[in-house]
Design a protein around this motif. Structure first.
Motif, mmCIF file in Angstrom:
data_model
loop_
_atom_site.group_PDB
_atom_site.id
_atom_site.type_symbol
_atom_site.label_atom_id
_atom_site.label_comp_id
_atom_site.label_asym_id
_atom_site.label_seq_id
_atom_site.Cartn_x
_atom_site.Cartn_y
_atom_site.Cartn_z
ATOM 1 N N LYS A 65 -82.172 30.068 -7.207
ATOM 2 C CA LYS A 65 -83.521 29.726 -7.604
ATOM 3 C C LYS A 65 -83.810 29.604 -9.160
ATOM 4 O O LYS A 65 -83.307 30.203 -9.785
ATOM 5 N N LEU A 88 -84.550 19.201 -11.725
ATOM 6 C CA LEU A 88 -83.842 18.573 -10.548
ATOM 7 C C LEU A 88 -82.443 18.339 -10.774
ATOM 8 O O LEU A 88 -81.303 18.491 -9.907
ATOM 9 N N LEU A 91 -80.551 21.703 -10.739
ATOM 10 C CA LEU A 91 -80.336 22.180 -9.737
ATOM 11 C C LEU A 91 -79.218 21.257 -8.775
ATOM 12 O O LEU A 91 -78.483 22.041 -8.073
ATOM 13 N N LYS A 95 -75.608 22.992 -7.412
ATOM 14 C CA LYS A 95 -75.263 22.679 -5.985
ATOM 15 C C LYS A 95 -74.039 22.081 -5.979
ATOM 16 O O LYS A 95 -73.063 22.371 -5.171
ATOM 17 N N VAL A 102 -79.662 25.587 -3.160
ATOM 18 C CA VAL A 102 -80.714 25.853 -4.514
ATOM 19 C C VAL A 102 -82.209 25.647 -3.678
ATOM 20 O O VAL A 102 -82.165 25.003 -2.629
ATOM 21 N N THR A 103 -83.040 26.222 -4.585
ATOM 22 C CA THR A 103 -84.269 26.157 -4.183
ATOM 23 C C THR A 103 -85.312 26.094 -5.565
ATOM 24 O O THR A 103 -84.771 26.547 -6.518
ATOM 25 N N THR A 104 -86.401 25.523 -5.426
ATOM 26 C CA THR A 104 -87.314 25.510 -6.443
ATOM 27 C C THR A 104 -89.070 25.487 -5.686
ATOM 28 O O THR A 104 -88.755 25.078 -4.460
ATOM 29 N N VAL A 115 -88.310 16.579 -4.840
ATOM 30 C CA VAL A 115 -87.528 17.547 -4.594
ATOM 31 C C VAL A 115 -86.925 18.009 -3.614
ATOM 32 O O VAL A 115 -85.668 18.593 -3.547
ATOM 33 N N THR A 118 -83.345 16.981 -3.064
ATOM 34 C CA THR A 118 -82.381 17.501 -3.970
ATOM 35 C C THR A 118 -82.199 19.120 -3.372
ATOM 36 O O THR A 118 -80.926 19.635 -3.402
ATOM 37 N N VAL A 119 -83.147 19.961 -3.102
ATOM 38 C CA VAL A 119 -82.937 21.102 -2.701
ATOM 39 C C VAL A 119 -82.608 21.534 -1.104
ATOM 40 O O VAL A 119 -82.874 20.500 -0.422
ATOM 41 N N ASP A 120 -82.167 22.704 -0.943
ATOM 42 C CA ASP A 120 -82.028 23.188 0.449
ATOM 43 C C ASP A 120 -83.281 23.990 0.979
ATOM 44 O O ASP A 120 -83.371 24.052 2.343
ATOM 45 N N LYS A 143 -87.107 19.674 5.225
ATOM 46 C CA LYS A 143 -86.498 20.842 4.797
ATOM 47 C C LYS A 143 -87.113 22.244 5.069
ATOM 48 O O LYS A 143 -88.223 22.212 5.203
#
Length: 283
Positions: A65, A88, A91, A95, A102-104, A115, A118-120, A143
């Motif tokens: 995170k 990003l 992150l 990854k 990853v998270t944000t 976002v 990119t993130v999980d 997501k």
């Protein structure tokens, strides 16, 4: 009637009933100099822990995170972060090179799509837990969404948050507890919240470091009491949680935000061992 998924799928992991503990950890805000190295050290710590685990249930799943923007800083002069584009990029590197989900967090609806690419896992800050448009935008990314319970909300109110996400097409939901306002400049934790929020059907996360924050306690900054992180984390695991949230840094004093309530990376291995022993004893 539609219900949340439990377990929730986050990248290669599953969080919820019958699953390994999910650890969401990293710095408060992403920094050029340290964020990747913090991610690397967290992966090393968790990998060593898992290598020493006597059974699969004692292993830990790690999600990294880091925030690209701290939009709710106490003072207008406080440093907010690297911004969405550079954040990003960092992150995405974590990854790709470390093979970590990853998270944000997002603060505005317009941030959700980029976002989500990119993130999980998308995180909704506690102050924004009731913002319908933000929840809808997060849900539409496809997501999983982690929503922290507002410091001003009763745990039963999170059923309405779940309802908004479900209506918007998101069934992969995690609910986070991070303390409740008590008087001025203090938070308290009612461990019943973890039980009450579980009645929604969603997996439950405990944010151990923000729970010891002292909002606006300093001169234009928030304070915190990191000595209470471990006791609260132990209590939450004993009550029963699916995930744990920790903010950490090589040297919390050098973090541009939330340093007083962050754990040094050096203290995390022993804490994880203790928490897993408690968790194993309950099963």
């Amino acid at each position: 009637m539609t219900e949340p998924n439990n377990p929730v799928t986050i990248g290669p992991y599953r969080c919820g009933v019958g699953q390994k503990l999910l650890l969401v950890a990293g710095p408060c805000v992403l920094q050029e100099e340290t964020s990747f190295e913090i991610a690397r050290e967290l992966k090393r710590i968790v990998s060593e822990h898992n290598a020493q685990a006597s059974q699969a249930s004692e292993e830990i799943q790690l999600v990294f995170k880091g925030s690209f923007d701290k939009a709710n800083r106490t003072s207008v002069s406080s440093w907010r972060g690297l911004g969405i584009e550079r954040g990003l990029e960092i992150l995405a590197r974590v990854k790709a090179e470390l093979a970590l989900p990853v998270t944000t967090d997002i603060h505005e609806s317009c941030q959700a799509q980029s976002v989500g690419e990119t993130v999980d896992l998308i995180q909704i800050p506690a102050f924004l837990a009731r913002q319908t448009d933000l929840l809808v935008a997060a849900a539409r990314t496809g997501k999983p969404v982690h929503v922290k319970k507002g410091q001003f909300m009763a745990p039963k109110d999170m059923q309405n948050v779940v309802g908004k996400l479900l209506e918007s097409g998101c069934r992969d939901i995690i609910l986070g507890e991070r303390g409740t306002f008590f008087g001025y400049g203090a938070l308290v934790n009612d461990m019943r919240s973890l039980v009450i929020m579980r009645h929604t059907g969603a997996p439950v996360l405990f944010d151990a470091t923000h729970s010891v924050q002292e909002p606006s306690a300093g001169q234009g900054v928030s304070g915190g009491k990191r000595e209470y992180v471990a006791p609260l984390a132990r209590a939450a695991v004993a009550v029963g949680i699916d995930a744990l949230f920790l903010e950490t840094h090589f040297d919390p004093k050098l973090s541009p935000c939330d340093g007083p309530n962050m754990l040094p990376l050096s203290e995390i291995p022993e804490l994880l061992k203790t928490l897993i022993r408690i968790r194993t004893a309950l099963n």
